[in-house]
Write a protein that holds these residues in place. Sequence first.
Motif, PDB file in Angstrom:
ATOM      1  N   PHE A  17       0.860  -1.133   0.032  1.00  0.00           N
ATOM      2  CA  PHE A  17      -0.008  -0.045  -0.022  1.00  0.00           C
ATOM      3  C   PHE A  17       0.641   1.460  -0.034  1.00  0.00           C
ATOM      4  O   PHE A  17       0.438   2.474  -0.531  1.00  0.00           O
ATOM      5  N   THR A  18       2.080   1.129   0.473  1.00  0.00           N
ATOM      6  CA  THR A  18       3.032   2.268   0.363  1.00  0.00           C
ATOM      7  C   THR A  18       3.381   2.538  -1.128  1.00  0.00           C
ATOM      8  O   THR A  18       3.310   3.884  -1.441  1.00  0.00           O
ATOM      9  N   ALA A  19       3.651   1.535  -1.968  1.00  0.00           N
ATOM     10  CA  ALA A  19       4.008   1.608  -3.163  1.00  0.00           C
ATOM     11  C   ALA A  19       2.479   2.020  -4.071  1.00  0.00           C
ATOM     12  O   ALA A  19       2.667   2.921  -4.897  1.00  0.00           O
ATOM     13  N   ILE A  20       1.324   1.367  -3.537  1.00  0.00           N
ATOM     14  CA  ILE A  20       0.088   1.826  -4.393  1.00  0.00           C
ATOM     15  C   ILE A  20      -0.248   3.391  -4.265  1.00  0.00           C
ATOM     16  O   ILE A  20      -0.468   4.178  -5.130  1.00  0.00           O
ATOM     17  N   THR A  21      -0.003   3.960  -2.880  1.00  0.00           N
ATOM     18  CA  THR A  21      -0.055   5.425  -2.527  1.00  0.00           C
ATOM     19  C   THR A  21       0.711   6.000  -3.456  1.00  0.00           C
ATOM     20  O   THR A  21       0.496   7.394  -3.996  1.00  0.00           O
ATOM     21  N   VAL A  38      -2.174  18.677  -7.530  1.00  0.00           N
ATOM     22  CA  VAL A  38      -3.334  17.921  -7.306  1.00  0.00           C
ATOM     23  C   VAL A  38      -3.151  16.492  -7.989  1.00  0.00           C
ATOM     24  O   VAL A  38      -2.427  16.472  -9.121  1.00  0.00           O
ATOM     25  N   ASN A  39      -3.520  15.450  -6.979  1.00  0.00           N
ATOM     26  CA  ASN A  39      -3.071  14.065  -7.489  1.00  0.00           C
ATOM     27  C   ASN A  39      -4.181  13.011  -7.172  1.00  0.00           C
ATOM     28  O   ASN A  39      -5.128  13.535  -6.596  1.00  0.00           O
ATOM     29  N   LEU A  40      -4.051  11.861  -7.413  1.00  0.00           N
ATOM     30  CA  LEU A  40      -4.977  10.630  -7.038  1.00  0.00           C
ATOM     31  C   LEU A  40      -4.407   9.937  -5.763  1.00  0.00           C
ATOM     32  O   LEU A  40      -5.158   9.211  -5.266  1.00  0.00           O
ATOM     33  N   GLY A  41      -3.448  10.675  -4.988  1.00  0.00           N
ATOM     34  CA  GLY A  41      -2.802   9.776  -3.768  1.00  0.00           C
ATOM     35  C   GLY A  41      -3.878   9.627  -2.726  1.00  0.00           C
ATOM     36  O   GLY A  41      -3.641   8.546  -1.981  1.00  0.00           O
ATOM     37  N   ASP A  42      -4.767  10.420  -2.415  1.00  0.00           N
ATOM     38  CA  ASP A  42      -5.899  10.322  -1.369  1.00  0.00           C
ATOM     39  C   ASP A  42      -6.537   9.135  -1.373  1.00  0.00           C
ATOM     40  O   ASP A  42      -7.124   8.458  -0.457  1.00  0.00           O
ATOM     41  N   ALA A  60       1.747   3.554   5.544  1.00  0.00           N
ATOM     42  CA  ALA A  60       1.586   3.387   4.179  1.00  0.00           C
ATOM     43  C   ALA A  60       1.483   4.884   3.578  1.00  0.00           C
ATOM     44  O   ALA A  60       1.741   5.272   2.459  1.00  0.00           O
ATOM     45  N   GLY A  61       0.207   5.352   3.974  1.00  0.00           N
ATOM     46  CA  GLY A  61      -0.124   6.734   3.355  1.00  0.00           C
ATOM     47  C   GLY A  61       0.775   7.671   3.565  1.00  0.00           C
ATOM     48  O   GLY A  61       1.040   8.574   2.380  1.00  0.00           O
ATOM     49  N   GLY A  62       1.370   7.858   4.637  1.00  0.00           N
ATOM     50  CA  GLY A  62       2.454   8.977   4.937  1.00  0.00           C
ATOM     51  C   GLY A  62       3.673   8.551   3.985  1.00  0.00           C
ATOM     52  O   GLY A  62       4.177   9.629   3.643  1.00  0.00           O
ATOM     53  N   VAL A  63       4.183   7.410   3.898  1.00  0.00           N
ATOM     54  CA  VAL A  63       5.560   7.157   3.625  1.00  0.00           C
ATOM     55  C   VAL A  63       5.335   7.081   2.063  1.00  0.00           C
ATOM     56  O   VAL A  63       6.206   7.765   1.204  1.00  0.00           O
ATOM     57  N   GLY A  64       4.137   6.627   1.514  1.00  0.00           N
ATOM     58  CA  GLY A  64       4.055   6.318   0.046  1.00  0.00           C
ATOM     59  C   GLY A  64       3.960   7.949  -0.440  1.00  0.00           C
ATOM     60  O   GLY A  64       4.369   8.297  -1.571  1.00  0.00           O
TER      61      GLY A  64
END
Length: 174
Positions: A17-21, A38-42, A60-64
């Motif tokens: 999920f780090t990689a996916i994010t 602006v991105n799709l990361g959220d 995962a969210g923070g590091v990615g």
Amino acid sequence: MQQQSKQTKLWVMTALFTAITCVCTMVIAIPTPWGGYVNLGDTGVLLGAYLLGPWYGAIAGGVGSALADILLGYTIYAPATLLIKGLMAVVAGLLMGVVGKALSGRLTCGVAAELVMIVGYWLFDGLLSGNLLAGLVGIGSNGIQAVFGIAASTALVMALERSDSVTRNFVSLR
């Protein structure tokens, strides 16, 4: 041995999920005139929080997201992004335990988490510019990103939780 296997699987899923994010953040990155993008990361941040729970989702969210900032050349944002996106996942993951997994609960979690993002980047942009009023300029684009992140992550998690394989492998869906 069973506990060690579960822990290993959780760390592997967190890395995934780090990689996916990171990829979600980088695949469409539209620069804004005031320095961010602006991105799709959220979508990845919220999906990670829903599937991994608040703490592993935060990693995962923070590091990615921070890694994407570094790779895209927005290095100055990376520390703030690590904190803001990690906090988003904590808020969404913890709130999900209170409001539930129904559509209204997921939307509530997403809105609360995205408010963290909008306020966090407003404060950081204000800090960078030395003027909190100047930081307000990014709220519109962050709001657009937030709406998409909420919609996409909610649709994806509700589709994924219909899969026996997914619900077996992600404890937060059980």
